[in-house]
Write an enzyme that holds these catalytic residues in place. Sequence first.
Site, short mmCIF file in Angstrom:
data_model
loop_
_atom_site.label_atom_id
_atom_site.label_comp_id
_atom_site.label_asym_id
_atom_site.label_seq_id
_atom_site.Cartn_x
_atom_site.Cartn_y
_atom_site.Cartn_z
N GLY A 99 0.82 -1.21 0.00
CA GLY A 99 0.00 0.00 0.00
C GLY A 99 0.85 1.26 0.00
O GLY A 99 2.09 1.20 0.01
N HIS A 121 -19.09 -4.84 -34.85
CA HIS A 121 -18.84 -6.28 -34.93
C HIS A 121 -17.72 -6.54 -35.94
O HIS A 121 -17.73 -5.97 -37.03
CB HIS A 121 -20.09 -7.01 -35.41
CG HIS A 121 -19.84 -8.47 -35.68
ND1 HIS A 121 -19.75 -9.39 -34.67
CD2 HIS A 121 -19.63 -9.15 -36.85
CE1 HIS A 121 -19.51 -10.59 -35.19
NE2 HIS A 121 -19.42 -10.46 -36.51
P1 AMP Z 1 -2.63 -2.01 -2.65
O1 AMP Z 1 -3.11 -1.04 -1.61
O2 AMP Z 1 -3.63 -2.33 -3.73
O3 AMP Z 1 -1.28 -1.67 -3.20
O4 AMP Z 1 -2.46 -3.38 -1.86
C1 AMP Z 1 -1.60 -3.59 -0.79
C2 AMP Z 1 -1.80 -5.02 -0.33
O5 AMP Z 1 -0.83 -5.34 0.64
C3 AMP Z 1 -3.18 -5.27 0.31
O6 AMP Z 1 -3.76 -6.41 -0.28
C4 AMP Z 1 -2.84 -5.50 1.78
O7 AMP Z 1 -3.74 -6.39 2.41
C5 AMP Z 1 -1.45 -6.11 1.67
N1 AMP Z 1 -0.67 -5.97 2.90
C6 AMP Z 1 -0.60 -4.90 3.72
N2 AMP Z 1 0.24 -5.14 4.77
C7 AMP Z 1 0.72 -6.40 4.61
C8 AMP Z 1 1.64 -7.23 5.31
N3 AMP Z 1 2.23 -6.82 6.44
N4 AMP Z 1 1.89 -8.48 4.83
C9 AMP Z 1 1.31 -8.91 3.69
N5 AMP Z 1 0.43 -8.18 2.98
C10 AMP Z 1 0.14 -6.93 3.40
#
Ligand code: AMP
Length: 477
Positions: free
Chosen positions: A282, A455
Site C-alpha cells: 500500500g 462487430h
Molecule cells: P494495494 O493497496 O492495492 O497496493 O495493496 C496492498 C496489499 O498489501 C493489500 O492487499 C494488503 O492487504 C497487503 N498488505 C498490507 N500489509 C501487509 C503485510 N504486512 N503483509 C502482507 N500483505 C500486506
Amino acid sequence: MSQTFDLIVIGAGPGGYIAAIRAAQLGMKVGCVEQWRNPRGEAALGGTCLNVGCIPSKALLASSEMFESMQHDAADHGISVKGASVDVAKMMSRKDGIVGKMTKGIEFLFRKNKITWLKGHGRLTGTRDGRFLVEVSGEGDAVSCDAAQVILATGSKARHLPSIPVDNQLICDNEGALAIGEVPKRLGVIGAGVIGLELGSVWRRLGSEVTILEALPEFLAAADEAVRKEAWKQFTKQGLAIHLGARIGEVTRSGKGLSIAWTDSAGAAQTLECDRLIVSVGRVPNTDGLGLDAVGLATDARGFIPVDEGCRTAVPGIWAVGDVVRGPMLAHKAEDEGVMVAELIAGQKPHIDYNCIPWVIYTSPEIAWVGQTEQQLKAAGRSFKSGQFPFAANGRALGTGASAGFVRVLACDTTDEVLGVHIVASNASDLIAEAVLAMEFKASAEDIGRICHPHPSLSEVMREAALAATDNRALNG
Ligand code: AMP
Ligand code: FAD
C-alpha cells in the site's frame, strides 16, 4: 525574490499538473512547485504516475506480455519463434524513454499554458494580507511566493514495513521494482494488491518464480465476487503462487538472496527463499515538510489531509487533491479532482460522482470495474439482477486469442439502472469506459443492450452482458 500568483499548486503529479493546466486555461496565473528528481538527477514533472507508477509499469507490462505471447501464444497462430530472449537493459531503457517523453510533454504543456514551474520543495509558511505564503527551497536560495489560493497535491509514497528495510536493490518498493536489472530466479512479493499483482506479473512473464504473500484471508477483497474467483483461477494457472492469510516474520540475508520467515493461514511456520523481494503493501499520503501547521491544518489519523466532497480543506482557499486525500489512490481520480478544484476556484459548479470512478488492475487478463459490487449491493440490502457474458463466445476475442474472462452487469431489479459493471478481459481498461459513460448518464441495462456495437469487437460482450441482465435476452449465448 518573491513571486506572486493567483494559484500555487504544490506537487506536479496527475492531481497537481492537471489542476495547474485547467486553472491556467481559466485565466489564472499559476505557479506549480515540484521537487522530483529522476535517477539522472534532473528535475522532472509528472509525479509518481509518470516517473515510478502508472506509465513505467504499463511499459514493462507490455514488454513482458509480448515476450510471453511469443513463447506461448505465437505457436497457436502458426508462428514459430525460436530462441526468444530478454534484454532487460533494453527493456528498461525503452521504459525510461517513454517516461522521459511523457515528463518532457508536461514541461511543454506548462510552457504552453504559461505555468511557472517552481523547482524544489514547497512548504506553507503562513499568511500575509489574506494571501498564503509558500517557500520553495532546494535549488539555490529559498524563494518565497504568495497566492490567494493553494492546491496541495503532494501525492503518496510507498508504505514500508518497519522490520523490512527497503534498499531498492535486494528489497524493493515500486521504485526499485521498476528498475531491476536482471530477471531474478525467485522473486518474493509482499502484498497481493494492485501493485504487487502487476509487478509480480511482469517478472513472472520474464521468467521469475513468483511467490506472493498476502496478509488478508481474501483475494482482491474490493473486487466483485465473480471477478475475484476468475482472477484467482487465471493468476494461479499462470503460475503466480499466492498465499493468503500470511503473517510475515523476520527477513534475513542468506547468501546473495533473502530468507523470509512467514506463518501460513493454518499457523504453520514457513520460509520463502528468494533472490529479490518487492514490498507492495500500500501507499501512504505524503505531507513531509509541507508546513500544514503554519496555516492551521492537520492530517487525520491515517495521514490524509481532510477535505469535503469539493476537496476544500478546513482553511478556505486551501484545497487538496489526489492521493493525499481520501478515496482511491488512482491517477484519474487525482486528475478529476484537480480539474474540479480549478473550476471551483474559477466560480464554476463542477461535481465528481465518486461512484463512477473506474478501478483497473493491469494484469492479464486485466480487471476493471465501476460502481457497486455484488457484496456492496447485498450489504446495502439493495435488490438487483445480474447478467454475465463470456469472452469465449465472442469472435473477436477468439481471433486475438484473448478469450478469458467475462463482463458482468449488475442492475436495479425495479428500474433496470446500471449499478455496477465488472470486467475480466484482456482490454478491460478500455472496455470499462463505456460502462462509466453509461453510469454517468444513469443508463439502464437495456439502454446498453439497445446501442449498436461494432462487430466483431470485444465491446459486443458488454452489450450481451447488458442484455443478459435485461430479462436474460443475450443473443449469442
Ligand atoms: P494495494 O493497496 O492495492 O497496493 O495493496 C496492498 C496489499 O498489501 C493489500 O492487499 C494488503 O492487504 C497487503 N498488505 C498490507 N500489509 C501487509 C503485510 N504486512 N503483509 C502482507 N500483505 C500486506
Ligand atoms: P503523485 O503522483 O504522487 O504526485 C505528487 C507529487 O508531489 C510528486 O511529484 C512529489 O515529488 C511532489 N511533492 C510532494 N511533496 C512536495 C513538496 N512539499 N514540494 C514539492 N513537491 C512535492 N494509478 C492509476 O490510476 N492507474 C495505474 O495504472 C496506476 N499504476 C500505478 C503503478 C504503480 C507502481 C504505482 C506506485 C502507482 C500507480 N498508480 C496508478 C497510482 C497513481 O500513480 C497515483 O494515484 C497518482 O500518481 C496520484 O497522483 P497525485 O498527483 O495525487 O500524486
